[in-house]
Design a protein around this motif. Structure first.
Motif, PDB file in Angstrom:
ATOM      1  N   THR A 214      44.566  46.518  31.608  1.00 56.21           N
ATOM      2  CA  THR A 214      45.905  47.037  31.911  1.00 56.21           C
ATOM      3  C   THR A 214      46.963  46.437  30.999  1.00 56.21           C
ATOM      4  O   THR A 214      47.885  47.128  30.566  1.00 56.21           O
ATOM      5  N   CYS A 215      46.844  45.158  30.713  1.00 53.08           N
ATOM      6  CA  CYS A 215      47.870  44.526  29.871  1.00 53.08           C
ATOM      7  C   CYS A 215      47.415  44.348  28.427  1.00 53.08           C
ATOM      8  O   CYS A 215      48.029  43.600  27.669  1.00 53.08           O
ATOM      9  N   GLY A 216      46.340  45.049  28.045  1.00 49.13           N
ATOM     10  CA  GLY A 216      45.912  45.061  26.650  1.00 49.13           C
ATOM     11  C   GLY A 216      45.242  43.799  26.157  1.00 49.13           C
ATOM     12  O   GLY A 216      45.237  43.527  24.960  1.00 49.13           O
ATOM     13  N   LEU A 217      44.654  43.049  27.066  1.00 51.12           N
ATOM     14  CA  LEU A 217      43.955  41.815  26.667  1.00 51.12           C
ATOM     15  C   LEU A 217      42.453  42.043  26.670  1.00 51.12           C
ATOM     16  O   LEU A 217      41.924  42.800  27.482  1.00 51.12           O
ATOM     17  N   GLU A 218      41.782  41.369  25.767  1.00 49.91           N
ATOM     18  CA  GLU A 218      40.319  41.426  25.703  1.00 49.91           C
ATOM     19  C   GLU A 218      39.747  40.502  26.770  1.00 49.91           C
ATOM     20  O   GLU A 218      40.187  39.363  26.914  1.00 49.91           O
ATOM     21  N   SER A 219      38.755  40.992  27.490  1.00 45.84           N
ATOM     22  CA  SER A 219      38.086  40.177  28.507  1.00 45.84           C
ATOM     23  C   SER A 219      36.821  39.585  27.903  1.00 45.84           C
ATOM     24  O   SER A 219      35.995  40.306  27.358  1.00 45.84           O
ATOM     25  N   ARG A 220      36.703  38.270  27.985  1.00 55.91           N
ATOM     26  CA  ARG A 220      35.498  37.583  27.490  1.00 55.91           C
ATOM     27  C   ARG A 220      34.935  36.736  28.613  1.00 55.91           C
ATOM     28  O   ARG A 220      35.684  36.083  29.344  1.00 55.91           O
TER      29      ARG A 220
ATOM     30  N   ALA B  32      36.146  30.695  49.578  1.00 54.10           N
ATOM     31  CA  ALA B  32      36.948  31.680  48.842  1.00 54.10           C
ATOM     32  C   ALA B  32      36.141  32.236  47.672  1.00 54.10           C
ATOM     33  O   ALA B  32      35.316  31.542  47.083  1.00 54.10           O
ATOM     34  N   ASP B  33      36.379  33.498  47.340  1.00 54.38           N
ATOM     35  CA  ASP B  33      35.789  34.089  46.145  1.00 54.38           C
ATOM     36  C   ASP B  33      36.726  33.761  45.000  1.00 54.38           C
ATOM     37  O   ASP B  33      37.764  34.400  44.825  1.00 54.38           O
ATOM     38  N   ALA B  34      36.416  32.722  44.260  1.00 55.85           N
ATOM     39  CA  ALA B  34      37.318  32.202  43.233  1.00 55.85           C
ATOM     40  C   ALA B  34      36.612  32.156  41.888  1.00 55.85           C
ATOM     41  O   ALA B  34      35.383  32.091  41.804  1.00 55.85           O
ATOM     42  N   ILE B  35      37.399  32.173  40.849  1.00 57.56           N
ATOM     43  CA  ILE B  35      36.867  32.128  39.487  1.00 57.56           C
ATOM     44  C   ILE B  35      37.878  31.376  38.608  1.00 57.56           C
ATOM     45  O   ILE B  35      39.072  31.386  38.894  1.00 57.56           O
ATOM     46  N   THR B  36      37.409  30.727  37.580  1.00 58.39           N
ATOM     47  CA  THR B  36      38.284  30.011  36.658  1.00 58.39           C
ATOM     48  C   THR B  36      38.628  30.929  35.492  1.00 58.39           C
ATOM     49  O   THR B  36      37.742  31.545  34.908  1.00 58.39           O
ATOM     50  N   LEU B  37      39.914  31.000  35.166  1.00 58.39           N
ATOM     51  CA  LEU B  37      40.365  31.795  34.033  1.00 58.39           C
ATOM     52  C   LEU B  37      40.803  30.866  32.914  1.00 58.39           C
ATOM     53  O   LEU B  37      41.556  29.929  33.146  1.00 58.39           O
ATOM     54  N   GLY B  38      40.318  31.127  31.720  1.00 58.22           N
ATOM     55  CA  GLY B  38      40.776  30.372  30.552  1.00 58.22           C
ATOM     56  C   GLY B  38      42.152  30.861  30.143  1.00 58.22           C
ATOM     57  O   GLY B  38      42.463  32.052  30.252  1.00 58.22           O
ATOM     58  N   ILE B  39      42.988  29.957  29.674  1.00 62.46           N
ATOM     59  CA  ILE B  39      44.357  30.347  29.327  1.00 62.46           C
ATOM     60  C   ILE B  39      44.670  30.175  27.840  1.00 62.46           C
ATOM     61  O   ILE B  39      45.824  30.231  27.438  1.00 62.46           O
ATOM     62  N   GLY B  40      43.652  29.968  27.037  1.00 64.70           N
ATOM     63  CA  GLY B  40      43.869  29.910  25.598  1.00 64.70           C
ATOM     64  C   GLY B  40      44.137  28.538  25.026  1.00 64.70           C
ATOM     65  O   GLY B  40      44.576  28.421  23.879  1.00 64.70           O
TER      66      GLY B  40
ATOM     67  N   ASP C 160      49.882  32.640  23.768  1.00 62.98           N
ATOM     68  CA  ASP C 160      48.839  32.581  24.795  1.00 62.98           C
ATOM     69  C   ASP C 160      49.446  32.368  26.175  1.00 62.98           C
ATOM     70  O   ASP C 160      48.969  32.931  27.165  1.00 62.98           O
ATOM     71  N   LEU C 161      50.497  31.566  26.269  1.00 61.42           N
ATOM     72  CA  LEU C 161      51.202  31.392  27.544  1.00 61.42           C
ATOM     73  C   LEU C 161      51.829  32.713  27.992  1.00 61.42           C
ATOM     74  O   LEU C 161      51.760  33.085  29.172  1.00 61.42           O
ATOM     75  N   GLN C 162      52.428  33.417  27.062  1.00 59.69           N
ATOM     76  CA  GLN C 162      53.040  34.703  27.395  1.00 59.69           C
ATOM     77  C   GLN C 162      51.985  35.711  27.839  1.00 59.69           C
ATOM     78  O   GLN C 162      52.194  36.446  28.807  1.00 59.69           O
ATOM     79  N   ASN C 163      50.855  35.741  27.141  1.00 62.60           N
ATOM     80  CA  ASN C 163      49.769  36.642  27.522  1.00 62.60           C
ATOM     81  C   ASN C 163      49.228  36.302  28.903  1.00 62.60           C
ATOM     82  O   ASN C 163      48.909  37.196  29.693  1.00 62.60           O
TER      83      ASN C 163
ATOM     84  N   VAL D 183      48.545  37.433  34.669  1.00 63.56           N
ATOM     85  CA  VAL D 183      48.720  37.109  36.084  1.00 63.56           C
ATOM     86  C   VAL D 183      49.466  38.243  36.801  1.00 63.56           C
ATOM     87  O   VAL D 183      49.096  38.642  37.910  1.00 63.56           O
ATOM     88  N   GLU D 184      50.491  38.777  36.155  1.00 65.65           N
ATOM     89  CA  GLU D 184      51.196  39.919  36.743  1.00 65.65           C
ATOM     90  C   GLU D 184      50.245  41.098  36.950  1.00 65.65           C
ATOM     91  O   GLU D 184      50.291  41.762  37.991  1.00 65.65           O
TER      92      GLU D 184
END
Length: 145
Positions: free
Chosen positions: A82-88, A106-114, A129-132, A137-138
């Motif tokens: 949706t926000c044009g980011l590549e999912s890896r 909880a069904d939780a997962i860790t997201l890398g932030i660059g 990377d912070l802006q992305n 998150v939005e």
């Protein structure tokens, strides 16, 4: 083993030494085998040299594993698109909030932030990377709304 403490002076053999370390794996059988091997090594060394050993283990970070078809992964992939980011997808042996939340159900997962060179004195993150990540998150919130 990342911490070794003991003794009262540099020229005296310490009566007591404390070692602190860890062993990690995403697979319980592997981490238990490593834990047992480390415990055995300590016990054998103590016996060989006439010492004593007390070993205590704590579970700090239980493994979190998700497959590409899991619902949480699908939602996160959709939000990235949706926000044009590549999912890896990557597997990590690290510990994060997702491990603790998962242990509590909880069904939780860790997201890398660059971040680059994380956990080092050379750690940094680019403003882009912070802006992305903020946009991501939005998009995650909107995906679940």
């Amino acid at each position: 083993v990342g911490r070794i403490e003991g003794g009262v002076a540099v020229n005296i053999v310490p009566a007591v030494v404390t070692l602190m370390g860890e062993c990690r794996s995403l697979y319980e059988d592997r981490v238990l085998a490593q834990r047992d091997a480390m415990t055995r090594a300590l016990e054998e060394a103590a016996a060989r040299f006439g010492g004593q050993v007390e070993v205590a283990w704590e579970l700090d970070y239980p493994a979190v594993m998700h497959e590409p078809g899991d619902a949480i992964v699908a939602h996160l992939e959709a939000a990235a698109a949706t926000c044009g980011l590549e999912s890896r997808h990557a597997t990590s042996g690290g510990g994060a909030d997702a491990n603790i939340l998962g242990m509590k159900g909880a069904d939780a997962i860790t997201l890398g932030i660059g971040m680059t060179n994380f956990h080092s004195v050379d750690e940094y993150i680019e403003v882009a990377d912070l802006q992305n990540m903020a946009r991501y998150v939005e998009a995650i919130i909107a995906e679940y709304a």
